[in-house]
Scaffold this motif. Structure first.
Motif, PDB file in Angstrom:
ATOM      1  N   PHE A  87       0.814  -1.203   0.000  1.00 43.90           N
ATOM      2  CA  PHE A  87       0.000   0.000   0.000  1.00 43.90           C
ATOM      3  C   PHE A  87       0.857   1.267   0.000  1.00 43.90           C
ATOM      4  CE2 PHE A  87      -3.650  -2.668   0.899  1.00 43.90           C
ATOM      5  CZ  PHE A  87      -4.643  -2.003   0.183  1.00 43.90           C
ATOM      6  N   VAL A  88       2.006   1.236   0.660  1.00 43.93           N
ATOM      7  CA  VAL A  88       2.899   2.391   0.585  1.00 43.93           C
ATOM      8  C   VAL A  88       3.405   2.554  -0.853  1.00 43.93           C
ATOM      9  CG1 VAL A  88       5.076   3.399   1.357  1.00 43.93           C
ATOM     10  CG2 VAL A  88       3.604   2.233   3.002  1.00 43.93           C
ATOM     11  N   GLY A  89       3.819   1.441  -1.474  1.00 49.80           N
ATOM     12  CA  GLY A  89       4.257   1.493  -2.866  1.00 49.80           C
ATOM     13  C   GLY A  89       3.141   1.921  -3.793  1.00 49.80           C
ATOM     14  N   PHE A  90       1.945   1.416  -3.577  1.00 49.58           N
ATOM     15  CA  PHE A  90       0.787   1.736  -4.408  1.00 49.58           C
ATOM     16  C   PHE A  90       0.438   3.225  -4.327  1.00 49.58           C
ATOM     17  CE2 PHE A  90      -3.865   2.414  -4.078  1.00 49.58           C
ATOM     18  CZ  PHE A  90      -4.208   2.258  -5.415  1.00 49.58           C
ATOM     19  N   LEU A  91       0.330   3.751  -3.116  1.00 43.61           N
ATOM     20  CA  LEU A  91      -0.044   5.153  -2.958  1.00 43.61           C
ATOM     21  C   LEU A  91       1.036   6.092  -3.481  1.00 43.61           C
ATOM     22  CD1 LEU A  91      -1.695   4.939   0.569  1.00 43.61           C
ATOM     23  CD2 LEU A  91      -2.862   5.361  -1.604  1.00 43.61           C
ATOM     24  N   THR A  92       2.302   5.691  -3.341  1.00 39.81           N
ATOM     25  CA  THR A  92       3.389   6.489  -3.904  1.00 39.81           C
ATOM     26  C   THR A  92       3.303   6.518  -5.423  1.00 39.81           C
ATOM     27  OG1 THR A  92       4.817   5.837  -2.051  1.00 39.81           O
ATOM     28  CG2 THR A  92       5.894   6.783  -3.982  1.00 39.81           C
ATOM     29  N   ALA A  93       3.009   5.371  -6.019  1.00 38.51           N
ATOM     30  CA  ALA A  93       3.014   5.233  -7.470  1.00 38.51           C
ATOM     31  C   ALA A  93       1.849   5.950  -8.145  1.00 38.51           C
ATOM     32  CB  ALA A  93       3.010   3.753  -7.847  1.00 38.51           C
ATOM     33  N   VAL A  94       0.665   5.904  -7.521  1.00 41.12           N
ATOM     34  CA  VAL A  94      -0.521   6.445  -8.204  1.00 41.12           C
ATOM     35  C   VAL A  94      -1.023   7.749  -7.603  1.00 41.12           C
ATOM     36  CG1 VAL A  94      -1.219   4.100  -8.813  1.00 41.12           C
ATOM     37  CG2 VAL A  94      -2.241   5.198  -6.805  1.00 41.12           C
ATOM     38  N   GLY A  95      -0.430   8.179  -6.486  1.00 38.64           N
ATOM     39  CA  GLY A  95      -0.970   9.346  -5.787  1.00 38.64           C
ATOM     40  C   GLY A  95      -0.993  10.603  -6.630  1.00 38.64           C
ATOM     41  N   GLY A  96       0.148  10.946  -7.237  1.00 39.72           N
ATOM     42  CA  GLY A  96       0.221  12.178  -8.010  1.00 39.72           C
ATOM     43  C   GLY A  96      -0.688  12.159  -9.226  1.00 39.72           C
ATOM     44  N   GLY A  97      -0.674  11.054  -9.964  1.00 42.54           N
ATOM     45  CA  GLY A  97      -1.508  10.947 -11.155  1.00 42.54           C
ATOM     46  C   GLY A  97      -2.989  10.971 -10.822  1.00 42.54           C
ATOM     47  N   THR A  98      -3.358  10.375  -9.687  1.00 42.49           N
ATOM     48  CA  THR A  98      -4.760  10.377  -9.280  1.00 42.49           C
ATOM     49  C   THR A  98      -5.228  11.786  -8.948  1.00 42.49           C
ATOM     50  OG1 THR A  98      -4.593   8.114  -8.417  1.00 42.49           O
ATOM     51  CG2 THR A  98      -6.413   9.465  -7.605  1.00 42.49           C
ATOM     52  N   VAL A  99      -4.411  12.532  -8.197  1.00 52.79           N
ATOM     53  CA  VAL A  99      -4.764  13.916  -7.863  1.00 52.79           C
ATOM     54  C   VAL A  99      -4.916  14.740  -9.141  1.00 52.79           C
ATOM     55  CG1 VAL A  99      -3.958  16.039  -6.760  1.00 52.79           C
ATOM     56  CG2 VAL A  99      -3.695  13.840  -5.587  1.00 52.79           C
ATOM     57  N   ARG A 100      -3.966  14.558 -10.075  1.00 52.48           N
ATOM     58  CA  ARG A 100      -4.045  15.282 -11.353  1.00 52.48           C
ATOM     59  C   ARG A 100      -5.336  14.966 -12.094  1.00 52.48           C
ATOM     60  NH1 ARG A 100      -0.490  12.331 -14.440  1.00 52.48           N
ATOM     61  NH2 ARG A 100      -2.350  11.095 -14.904  1.00 52.48           N
ATOM     62  N   ASP A 101      -5.664  13.686 -12.208  1.00 49.51           N
ATOM     63  CA  ASP A 101      -6.850  13.290 -12.970  1.00 49.51           C
ATOM     64  C   ASP A 101      -8.141  13.760 -12.302  1.00 49.51           C
ATOM     65  OD1 ASP A 101      -5.198  12.134 -14.811  1.00 49.51           O
ATOM     66  OD2 ASP A 101      -5.560  10.069 -14.179  1.00 49.51           O
ATOM     67  N   VAL A 102      -8.165  13.759 -10.971  1.00 46.60           N
ATOM     68  CA  VAL A 102      -9.343  14.261 -10.259  1.00 46.60           C
ATOM     69  C   VAL A 102      -9.516  15.754 -10.531  1.00 46.60           C
ATOM     70  CG1 VAL A 102     -10.291  14.754  -7.972  1.00 46.60           C
ATOM     71  CG2 VAL A 102      -9.321  12.492  -8.458  1.00 46.60           C
ATOM     72  N   ILE A 103      -8.428  16.514 -10.499  1.00 49.44           N
ATOM     73  CA  ILE A 103      -8.504  17.953 -10.793  1.00 49.44           C
ATOM     74  C   ILE A 103      -9.029  18.191 -12.198  1.00 49.44           C
ATOM     75  CG2 ILE A 103      -7.121  20.039 -11.173  1.00 49.44           C
ATOM     76  CD1 ILE A 103      -5.276  19.081  -8.918  1.00 49.44           C
ATOM     77  N   MET A 104      -8.561  17.385 -13.161  1.00 53.93           N
ATOM     78  CA  MET A 104      -8.981  17.571 -14.561  1.00 53.93           C
ATOM     79  C   MET A 104     -10.332  16.927 -14.852  1.00 53.93           C
ATOM     80  SD  MET A 104      -5.599  17.225 -16.955  1.00 53.93           S
ATOM     81  CE  MET A 104      -5.541  15.436 -16.780  1.00 53.93           C
ATOM     82  N   GLY A 105     -10.842  16.105 -13.934  1.00 55.84           N
ATOM     83  CA  GLY A 105     -12.075  15.382 -14.202  1.00 55.84           C
ATOM     84  C   GLY A 105     -11.892  14.302 -15.248  1.00 55.84           C
ATOM     85  N   ALA A 106     -10.686  13.709 -15.273  1.00 50.16           N
ATOM     86  CA  ALA A 106     -10.363  12.674 -16.267  1.00 50.16           C
ATOM     87  C   ALA A 106     -10.735  11.308 -15.700  1.00 50.16           C
ATOM     88  CB  ALA A 106      -8.881  12.719 -16.620  1.00 50.16           C
ATOM     89  N   TYR A 107     -11.936  10.869 -15.989  1.00 41.02           N
ATOM     90  CA  TYR A 107     -12.418   9.589 -15.465  1.00 41.02           C
ATOM     91  C   TYR A 107     -12.703   8.618 -16.611  1.00 41.02           C
ATOM     92  CZ  TYR A 107     -13.210  12.500 -11.349  1.00 41.02           C
ATOM     93  OH  TYR A 107     -13.049  13.363 -10.296  1.00 41.02           O
ATOM     94  N   PRO A 108     -12.576   7.287 -16.375  1.00 46.62           N
ATOM     95  CA  PRO A 108     -12.068   6.664 -15.145  1.00 46.62           C
ATOM     96  C   PRO A 108     -10.555   6.854 -15.023  1.00 46.62           C
ATOM     97  CG  PRO A 108     -12.474   4.976 -16.775  1.00 46.62           C
ATOM     98  CD  PRO A 108     -12.973   6.268 -17.367  1.00 46.62           C
ATOM     99  N   ILE A 109     -10.076   6.944 -13.792  1.00 45.38           N
ATOM    100  CA  ILE A 109      -8.652   7.098 -13.525  1.00 45.38           C
ATOM    101  C   ILE A 109      -7.913   5.868 -14.027  1.00 45.38           C
ATOM    102  CG2 ILE A 109      -6.951   7.320 -11.664  1.00 45.38           C
ATOM    103  CD1 ILE A 109      -9.179   8.927 -10.167  1.00 45.38           C
TER     104      ILE A 109
END
Length: 204
Positions: free
Chosen positions: A37-59
């Motif tokens: 989970f530490v590896g997972f959140l590190t790997a996808v955290g930044g991209g997920t925040v970016r996609d949420v800001i842009m409304g780019a779904y599904p992530i």
């Protein structure tokens, strides 16, 4: 398989490894699920925040299972090769983190530009892609986030992003542009670490 997809998977890999190495540095040996989970959140955290800001779904990692497969595989690799990396590489966590921010800055920018945002917003979204995973990682393992470290961290990302935009406006070959921009961020950051480069501090 496009070059952007490959960059995304490679960036996901190196950030997952950096997350696991950070957790192992805090003696979190006992729980492989926690390491994942530490590896997972590190790997996808930044991209997920970016996609949420842009409304780019599904992530991306929700839509494509390859991201989770890559993360799981690299968590295992990080655990098994942790002693070798420590002996063969100088400060492996910083090395993997540096490669990750280089790749994700440019990837995040390109995704934002493709979505039609303005150039300045694309730069910010690229930096968010690069940095937020590391912020999450450092917070989880109770470390001062590298973004607040005294050596230059955000600045290399900004320089690389500006170079990418300039080269794109000049019609440079896209693959060469990626190599040059990611290379600038990576080299700039490594030199900042090696030579202890800092910006002037704000004094009260």
């Amino acid at each position: 398989m496009t070059i952007w997809y490959v960059i995304d998977l490679v960036g996901t890999s190196v950030f997952a490894i950096s997350g696991v190495l950070s957790a192992l540095g805090k003696k979190m040996y006992h729980d492989i699920v926690a390491l994942f989970f530490v590896g997972f959140l590190t790997a996808v955290g930044g991209g997920t925040v970016r996609d949420v800001i842009m409304g780019a779904y599904p992530i991306a990692w929700i839509r494509d299972p390859n991201y989770l497969i890559v993360i799981a595989g690299n968590v295992i690799i990080a655990v098994f090769f942790r002693k070798w990396w420590r002996s063969a590489l100088h400060r492996p966590l910083l090395l993997f983190d540096t490669i990750g921010i280089g790749l994700f800055t440019i990837l995040g920018m390109q995704k934002a530009l493709t979505a039609g945002v303005n150039d300045w917003a694309a730069i910010l979204l690229g930096v968010i892609s690069a940095l937020f995973g590391g912020v999450i990682r450092d917070t989880l393992v109770n470390e001062l986030p590298l973004i607040l470290d005294r050596q230059l961290y955000v600045t290399p990302c900004l320089f690389g992003a500006l170079l990418y935009l300039f080269n794109q406006s000049m019609g440079l070959d896209p693959t060469l542009n990626i190599i040059l921009s990611v290379g600038l961020i990576t080299l700039f950051r490594l030199l900042a670490i090696r030579n202890d480069w800092t910006l002037p501090s704000i004094q009260d």
